[in-house]
Design an enzyme around this catalytic site. Sequence first.
Site, PDB file in Angstrom:
ATOM      1  N   LYS A 195      85.136  56.094 -15.771  1.00 45.19           N
ATOM      2  CA  LYS A 195      85.866  55.014 -16.455  1.00 45.19           C
ATOM      3  C   LYS A 195      86.530  55.506 -17.744  1.00 45.19           C
ATOM      4  CE  LYS A 195      85.076  51.821 -13.415  1.00 45.19           C
ATOM      5  NZ  LYS A 195      84.478  52.644 -12.351  1.00 45.19           N
TER       6      LYS A 195
HETATM    7  C1  LIG Z   1      86.356  47.117 -10.032  1.00 44.09           C
HETATM    8  C2  LIG Z   1      84.966  47.628 -10.247  1.00 44.09           C
HETATM    9  N1  LIG Z   1      83.948  46.741 -10.322  1.00 44.09           N
HETATM   10  C3  LIG Z   1      82.702  47.135 -10.544  1.00 44.09           C
HETATM   11  C4  LIG Z   1      82.379  48.463 -10.719  1.00 44.09           C
HETATM   12  C5  LIG Z   1      80.946  48.825 -10.892  1.00 44.09           C
HETATM   13  O1  LIG Z   1      80.643  49.451 -12.074  1.00 44.09           O
HETATM   14  P1  LIG Z   1      79.345  50.410 -12.134  1.00 44.09           P
HETATM   15  O2  LIG Z   1      79.683  51.671 -11.387  1.00 44.09           O
HETATM   16  O3  LIG Z   1      79.156  50.647 -13.593  1.00 44.09           O
HETATM   17  O4  LIG Z   1      78.207  49.681 -11.515  1.00 44.09           O
HETATM   18  C6  LIG Z   1      83.407  49.435 -10.655  1.00 44.09           C
HETATM   19  C7  LIG Z   1      83.209  50.876 -10.841  1.00 44.09           C
HETATM   20  O5  LIG Z   1      82.349  51.580 -10.595  1.00 44.09           O
HETATM   21  C8  LIG Z   1      84.731  48.998 -10.399  1.00 44.09           C
HETATM   22  O6  LIG Z   1      85.729  49.873 -10.307  1.00 44.09           O
END
Ligand SMILES: Cc1ncc(COP(=O)(O)O)c(C=O)c1O
Length: 392
Positions: A195
């Site tokens: 990210k």
């Molecule tokens: C659009 C979206 N939602 C949710 C997530 C989930 O985040 P995490 O990986 O921190 O759980 C991500 C990325 O990983 C994402 O790109």
Amino acid sequence: MKTTVPKAAILLSPPHMSGAEQHYIAEAFASNWIAPLGPHVDAFERELAEAVGAGHAAAVSSGTAAIHLALRLLGVGPGDRVFCSSLTFVASANPILYQGAEPVFIDAEPETWGMSPQALERALDEAAKEGRLPKAVIVVHLFGQCARMDEISALCGTYGVPIVEDAAEALGSSYKGRHAGTIGRFGIYSFNGNKIITTSGGGMLVSDDGDAIREARVLASQARDPAVHYEHSRPGYNYRLSNVLAGIGRAQLKVLADRVEARRAIFERYRTALEARPGIRFMPELPGTRSNRWLTALTVDEHLAGVTASQLVAWLAEDRIESRPVWKPLHLQPLFAGARFYSHGIREDVSARLFRTGICLPSGSAMTPEEQERVIERLKAGMKSGQAAAGT
Ligand SMILES: Cc1ncc(COP(=O)(O)O)c(C=O)c1O
């Protein structure tokens, strides 16, 4: 004998440390605040809430955990429906399944690649007629571009349905002067390694509702009731962020504005170099919004460009350049076979088209101009008389 040195790999979106992270990590070690919670967690929550203009924030172990907590706080349970953008990563919708609820997928629209208000309106109308309105609508801001929040908020307001903004990819983006993630009842961010800023893994839940955020912290800490001993009256989760990782987050947050500038500059360089090529269209930016351009995304019309998006992905990979197709829409995933889906037009599935034609290019904020030039030259060569197509 002549040996060839392999070219260095260019990755899609690797972590980009500022250097100041070590200071915060050392502080956590010096004070022995290694466990979850601690002063960095409190400070990270405060600083992030202030940076985005949210009333309150709870730091958690992932963006997925933050979505799950939002759904739990909204009372989503078995038999409930939750609407969700279809064009997204599976993490947006997995928490719907954790709660035993039914996901209903809403198509994208062409100007934002985000949730189509047209499709949402049809879905809400039908649900109202059936007497089964959703408990929540999860709106995703794709690759940093905000969805059409005015139209979506108006529709959800009419039906009294709360919005959860999945701004996992959109920290630092804004919509008509407001930060992505602060417009709906809840917003979530991700600090996963790919990210725009990262804690290696982590997330944040934000809201103006202080009681809800306090409750989120309790749920994220195994829902322990106030008592000297361990007392529990409902199920909880182990979702809190560690103090060490929150320290990394604090250092990263300080460079967020620079990271947004860097990614926007990368997008502009790609656009300047490639926009005139036949069949190439870059992801638009809706007037009044400012995308963090987390990933540079574009579509390839194979009839005009002479190659398909997937041929270009393979062509770049041969040169150790990592690119990716646009997310495969969730309504086309085997996991969600049989789920309801509302398309943008009656016969126009925009998210399926974007999946077929879309490609995300390397967009890391630490990418050098020389590395980006290598990507651009490789792309040009692949498009020229369909070389990428011939090679696959
Ligand atoms: C659009 C979206 N939602 C949710 C997530 C989930 O985040 P995490 O990986 O921190 O759980 C991500 C990325 O990983 C994402 O790109």
